[in-house]
Design an enzyme around this catalytic site. Sequence first.
Site, PDB file in Angstrom:
ATOM      1  N   HIS A  61     -29.823 -29.806  13.096  1.00  0.00           N
ATOM      2  CA  HIS A  61     -31.243 -29.634  13.392  1.00  0.00           C
ATOM      3  C   HIS A  61     -31.677 -30.505  14.581  1.00  0.00           C
ATOM      4  O   HIS A  61     -32.021 -29.993  15.628  1.00  0.00           O
ATOM      5  CB  HIS A  61     -32.128 -29.895  12.173  1.00  0.00           C
ATOM      6  CG  HIS A  61     -31.919 -28.917  11.066  1.00  0.00           C
ATOM      7  ND1 HIS A  61     -32.338 -27.615  11.142  1.00  0.00           N
ATOM      8  CD2 HIS A  61     -31.310 -29.052   9.861  1.00  0.00           C
ATOM      9  CE1 HIS A  61     -32.006 -26.979  10.023  1.00  0.00           C
ATOM     10  NE2 HIS A  61     -31.364 -27.822   9.248  1.00  0.00           N
ATOM     11  N   GLU A  64     -34.461 -33.997  10.927  1.00  0.00           N
ATOM     12  CA  GLU A  64     -35.070 -32.728  10.522  1.00  0.00           C
ATOM     13  C   GLU A  64     -36.467 -33.074   9.991  1.00  0.00           C
ATOM     14  O   GLU A  64     -36.755 -32.995   8.796  1.00  0.00           O
ATOM     15  CB  GLU A  64     -34.230 -32.041   9.447  1.00  0.00           C
ATOM     16  CG  GLU A  64     -34.698 -30.637   9.112  1.00  0.00           C
ATOM     17  CD  GLU A  64     -33.890 -29.992   7.984  1.00  0.00           C
ATOM     18  OE1 GLU A  64     -34.213 -28.848   7.606  1.00  0.00           O
ATOM     19  OE2 GLU A  64     -32.933 -30.631   7.485  1.00  0.00           O
TER      20      GLU A  64
END
Length: 497
Positions: free
Chosen positions: A366, A341
């Site tokens: 993510h 992320e």
Amino acid sequence: MCAKVNLLIIVSLFVLTNADYWNDREKLIKREESQMLGSSIILNEAEQIANKILMGYKYSEYDAGFQNPGIFAPGRHFFQSKRDVENSKVFSFIQKVPKGGALHGHDTALASFDYLYSLTYKANLYGCTVDGRIRLKFLSYQEQDKTCKWTLISELRKNEPDFDKWLRSQLTLDVSNPREEYPDINAVWKAMSDIFGTVDPLLNYKPVFEEYLYQALLELYNDNVMYLEFRGVLPAMYDLNETVYGPMQVAGIYKEVVDQFKKDHPNFIGARFIYAPSRKVNNATVENYIKIVKELKKNYPDFLAGFDLVGQEDLGLPLTEFINHLDQIPKDIDFIFHAAETNWFGTSTDMNLVDAVLLGTKRIGHGYGLVKHPAIMEIVKEKGIGIEVCPISNQVLMLVEDMRNHPAAILMAQNYPVVIGYDDPSFWSTKGLSYDFYMAFMGIASRSADLRLLKQLAKNSLTYSMMPATEKKLAIEAWETDWQQFIDKIISENYNC
């Protein structure tokens, strides 16, 4: 005569060559579209009618944005485009779509901001200000300590005209000028951490959290979401009798709320919990994590979905710091790791992808940096590792400015196992999955991406869930029934039939 013949030959060759060019161009476009997420789905006659309605809305909105980029909602910060999204016919359509499951959300940020704020009107809620931040706590009497003069929130409201406005600002990241308010990624993460610090004591009051989680499930249900997998840290809860509830008791509270919601709403498939404590800790704390997750597996085997470590990856410890500890977790407990992320390439945060995959993660939270790693991309597709994409979170937390530049566009273009999550909707004033689905459909995906993409994203959310195979099969069958009813409703609403 010969000159005329030669000219005719040249013209004929040009026409043929020109035709070949356009044929080749069409074939190449079709070839690319055949590789997109959802391209393998064949729409039936009714779905084609619904798709025509959807794409009429999409082309109108998309092409208006192409002519005037300043009005295109996915190209602007969500806090400044939210109202335009809510007025979009595409968004209205998406709200009606059966979206399957929400697989990426955090326990104390699941419900809408409006509901969160309404909790500050509860009886026995006290507050005080320390270093410019509000502290909240439910008390049976007005206790005092050296650092905090506890006062009923109702009294603060009565005595301070601007208190409500200030209190609201303490509970949300939603501001009118986000780029001025949050100059860099560390600033916005610091602001979010401060909000969690304010919200957690409010929500960790047992009666309030029970209401809160029920409301979070209700908001998903009303947004046509039938299943949830949510991450949490199992914080100590309390009540006015000064009882403190430990991790196993808190997990039991979570499960009781879910069970009650399922009883009240039989069409809701259920929810599972991902134990996801902080990644910025010492070795002794990690040992305690392992002890807790083992107890969770023993006491709530059907409720526990897996294990993760959370927090800002750039400032937290990488997965390599925990390898020896993670080896102690039994193999029947699945990993569902946050990884990459980040905007950085080749840093420890980015390299979390390598370790997540090697450790056997079932999904990647993510995975913003995934497209920079072709070898890992191959493994992700080969092993069917779901990628939890949270568009609005990625923008608010300053990974991407414009949704058209989101790396998930590459994943969608190449049919990767993408699922859409909403992360922390409380803090960016959303509710349910529809806002993030809209950004994925209008901002990240191709202009030509249609109903098949929405259908595939919904199916992916169940396919890549942690439900057991039998339960998953039943969930997909239930979703297919909902989908057909949705298609019939869309046609009925638009053709008065």
